[in-house]
Design a protein around this motif. Sequence first.
Motif, PDB file in Angstrom:
ATOM      1  N   ALA A 192       0.819  -1.210   0.000  1.00  0.00           N
ATOM      2  CA  ALA A 192       0.000   0.000   0.000  1.00  0.00           C
ATOM      3  C   ALA A 192       0.852   1.258   0.000  1.00  0.00           C
ATOM      4  O   ALA A 192       0.458   2.289  -0.531  1.00  0.00           O
ATOM      5  N   PHE A 193       2.038   1.179   0.656  1.00  0.00           N
ATOM      6  CA  PHE A 193       2.882   2.361   0.787  1.00  0.00           C
ATOM      7  C   PHE A 193       4.110   2.307  -0.127  1.00  0.00           C
ATOM      8  O   PHE A 193       5.018   3.099   0.010  1.00  0.00           O
ATOM      9  N   ALA A 194       4.114   1.362  -1.065  1.00  0.00           N
ATOM     10  CA  ALA A 194       5.246   1.250  -1.983  1.00  0.00           C
ATOM     11  C   ALA A 194       5.269   2.439  -2.923  1.00  0.00           C
ATOM     12  O   ALA A 194       4.239   3.036  -3.243  1.00  0.00           O
ATOM     13  N   GLY A 195       6.470   2.783  -3.373  1.00  0.00           N
ATOM     14  CA  GLY A 195       6.610   3.886  -4.311  1.00  0.00           C
ATOM     15  C   GLY A 195       5.971   3.563  -5.650  1.00  0.00           C
ATOM     16  O   GLY A 195       5.843   2.398  -6.025  1.00  0.00           O
ATOM     17  N   VAL A 196       5.552   4.609  -6.342  1.00  0.00           N
ATOM     18  CA  VAL A 196       4.960   4.459  -7.671  1.00  0.00           C
ATOM     19  C   VAL A 196       5.665   5.424  -8.614  1.00  0.00           C
ATOM     20  O   VAL A 196       6.219   6.439  -8.184  1.00  0.00           O
ATOM     21  N   SER A 197       5.646   5.111  -9.899  1.00  0.00           N
ATOM     22  CA  SER A 197       6.288   5.991 -10.868  1.00  0.00           C
ATOM     23  C   SER A 197       5.639   5.821 -12.235  1.00  0.00           C
ATOM     24  O   SER A 197       4.990   4.806 -12.511  1.00  0.00           O
ATOM     25  N   SER A 225       4.857  13.053 -20.649  1.00  0.00           N
ATOM     26  CA  SER A 225       4.996  13.363 -22.073  1.00  0.00           C
ATOM     27  C   SER A 225       6.372  13.901 -22.434  1.00  0.00           C
ATOM     28  O   SER A 225       6.765  13.873 -23.603  1.00  0.00           O
ATOM     29  N   ASP A 226       7.092  14.421 -21.451  1.00  0.00           N
ATOM     30  CA  ASP A 226       8.454  14.906 -21.679  1.00  0.00           C
ATOM     31  C   ASP A 226       9.492  13.799 -21.582  1.00  0.00           C
ATOM     32  O   ASP A 226      10.689  14.049 -21.735  1.00  0.00           O
ATOM     33  N   GLY A 227       9.029  12.573 -21.290  1.00  0.00           N
ATOM     34  CA  GLY A 227       9.956  11.460 -21.135  1.00  0.00           C
ATOM     35  C   GLY A 227      10.611  11.414 -19.770  1.00  0.00           C
ATOM     36  O   GLY A 227      11.563  10.655 -19.568  1.00  0.00           O
ATOM     37  N   ARG A 228      10.106  12.200 -18.818  1.00  0.00           N
ATOM     38  CA  ARG A 228      10.678  12.201 -17.467  1.00  0.00           C
ATOM     39  C   ARG A 228       9.951  11.179 -16.604  1.00  0.00           C
ATOM     40  O   ARG A 228       8.722  11.068 -16.673  1.00  0.00           O
ATOM     41  N   ARG A 229      10.684  10.462 -15.803  1.00  0.00           N
ATOM     42  CA  ARG A 229      10.047   9.532 -14.880  1.00  0.00           C
ATOM     43  C   ARG A 229       9.716  10.257 -13.586  1.00  0.00           C
ATOM     44  O   ARG A 229      10.602  10.769 -12.899  1.00  0.00           O
ATOM     45  N   ILE A 230       8.423  10.320 -13.274  1.00  0.00           N
ATOM     46  CA  ILE A 230       7.951  10.965 -12.056  1.00  0.00           C
ATOM     47  C   ILE A 230       7.774   9.885 -10.994  1.00  0.00           C
ATOM     48  O   ILE A 230       7.040   8.917 -11.208  1.00  0.00           O
ATOM     49  N   GLU A 231       8.441  10.056  -9.867  1.00  0.00           N
ATOM     50  CA  GLU A 231       8.395   9.056  -8.809  1.00  0.00           C
ATOM     51  C   GLU A 231       7.759   9.636  -7.553  1.00  0.00           C
ATOM     52  O   GLU A 231       8.076  10.751  -7.140  1.00  0.00           O
ATOM     53  N   LEU A 232       6.847   8.872  -6.954  1.00  0.00           N
ATOM     54  CA  LEU A 232       6.192   9.261  -5.713  1.00  0.00           C
ATOM     55  C   LEU A 232       6.450   8.199  -4.656  1.00  0.00           C
ATOM     56  O   LEU A 232       6.601   7.018  -4.976  1.00  0.00           O
ATOM     57  N   ALA A 233       6.462   8.620  -3.413  1.00  0.00           N
ATOM     58  CA  ALA A 233       6.690   7.667  -2.314  1.00  0.00           C
ATOM     59  C   ALA A 233       5.546   6.672  -2.191  1.00  0.00           C
ATOM     60  O   ALA A 233       5.723   5.538  -1.745  1.00  0.00           O
ATOM     61  N   GLY A 234       4.368   7.082  -2.610  1.00  0.00           N
ATOM     62  CA  GLY A 234       3.187   6.224  -2.597  1.00  0.00           C
ATOM     63  C   GLY A 234       2.150   6.810  -3.535  1.00  0.00           C
ATOM     64  O   GLY A 234       2.333   7.910  -4.069  1.00  0.00           O
ATOM     65  N   PRO A 235       1.047   6.105  -3.777  1.00  0.00           N
ATOM     66  CA  PRO A 235       0.014   6.625  -4.673  1.00  0.00           C
ATOM     67  C   PRO A 235      -0.455   8.014  -4.254  1.00  0.00           C
ATOM     68  O   PRO A 235      -0.661   8.278  -3.069  1.00  0.00           O
ATOM     69  N   ALA A 236      -0.597   8.909  -5.220  1.00  0.00           N
ATOM     70  CA  ALA A 236      -1.020  10.284  -4.929  1.00  0.00           C
ATOM     71  C   ALA A 236      -2.412  10.288  -4.308  1.00  0.00           C
ATOM     72  O   ALA A 236      -3.301   9.558  -4.731  1.00  0.00           O
ATOM     73  N   GLN A 237      -2.585  11.128  -3.280  1.00  0.00           N
ATOM     74  CA  GLN A 237      -3.871  11.253  -2.590  1.00  0.00           C
ATOM     75  C   GLN A 237      -4.510  12.621  -2.797  1.00  0.00           C
ATOM     76  O   GLN A 237      -5.711  12.780  -2.629  1.00  0.00           O
TER      77      GLN A 237
END
Length: 293
Positions: free
Chosen positions: A15-20, A24-36
Motif C-alpha cells: 500500500a505504501f510502496a513507491g509508484v512511478s 509526455s516529456d519522457g521524465r520519470r515521475i516518482e512518488l513515495a506512494g500513490p497520490a492522494q
Amino acid sequence: MRFLTLAWLLGAASAFAGVSAVDSDGRRIELAGPAQRIVSLAPHVTEQLFAAGAGKKLVAVSEYSDYPEEARHLPQVASSGGVDLERVLALKPDLVVAWRLEATAAALARLEALGLPVFYSEPRRLAQIPDSIEALGQLAGTSDVAHSLAASLRSQLEALKAKYGSRRPVSVFYQISERPLMTLGGRQFVSDAIELCGGHNVFADSPVMAPQVNIEAVLAADPEAIITASAIPSDRSWQALWRRFPGMRAVRANNLYAVPMNEMHRHGPRAIGATALLCGYIDEARLKAASPR
C-alpha cells in the motif's frame, strides 16, 4: 497467527510502496506512494484523471474543467492565462498534472523548484491518450481502472485503423475558427485522427500547430471535405462562408461536416469516440466520390 501477521505486513508494504510513471516529456515521475491529493491544470487532464479512476483524489482543477459533471464542483486554480500558485500550495498536493503553456510555464517551473512532483500530459498523437491515462492510474494507485480503459481505447483505435486506414485518401480542410480562419498543422493529434481515418489534412505540412490561413489557400487546395469543430454541431450557419464557392469539391458534393469541439479537441477518452464520428464523415465523402452520378 504468524501467517496472518506476515500477510498484513506484505499488504501494508504494498500500500505504501513507491509508484512511478513516465510523462509526455519522457521524465520519470516518482512518488513515495500513490497520490492522494492531485491538482489538474488543464481540462483534458481533469478528464483523464477521472477516466483513470482518480477523480476522488482531485482537490482542484483548471478553468473549463466541465467534464465529467463532478469536475464542475471542484475549486479552480488555473486558466490559460496563469496558475494561482498560492492556492495550489495551500492545497498541499502530492501531485500536479499539467499542460505546459507559455503563460503557465514560469508557474510550473516554480512548483517544480519547490519540490512538487509535476507530471506533464501533452499527447500529440491519439495513441498517447491511453498511454497518459495508464500513467496517471499508476501514479494515483488506480491502475486496474486505468489499464482496463486504456486497453479498450487502444482496441477502438486499432479497429478504426483496420477499417479506414487503407481506404482511398480523402483531402480534408479542418477548420477550428472562421474569424480569423484557422486550421491545424500536422503536429497535432486531430491531424493524426484525420490520417487514421484515411484522410489527408491539406495543411499537414505547416510547421505551425494552429496556422492562420486565407480563403484563397483553401480554394487552391480544393479539399474534398471541410470539417469544423463546433460547440453545437447541429448549427450549420458556419457553412455559409463556403457555400459562396460552389465550385469547390467539398461544397459541390455537400461534404461540409461538424464534429463536437470539446470531445474532438480535448486529449481525453472522448476524443476516440469523436474520431469514430470523424472517420464516418470522411468515409461518406469518399463514398460520394465513388458513386456514379
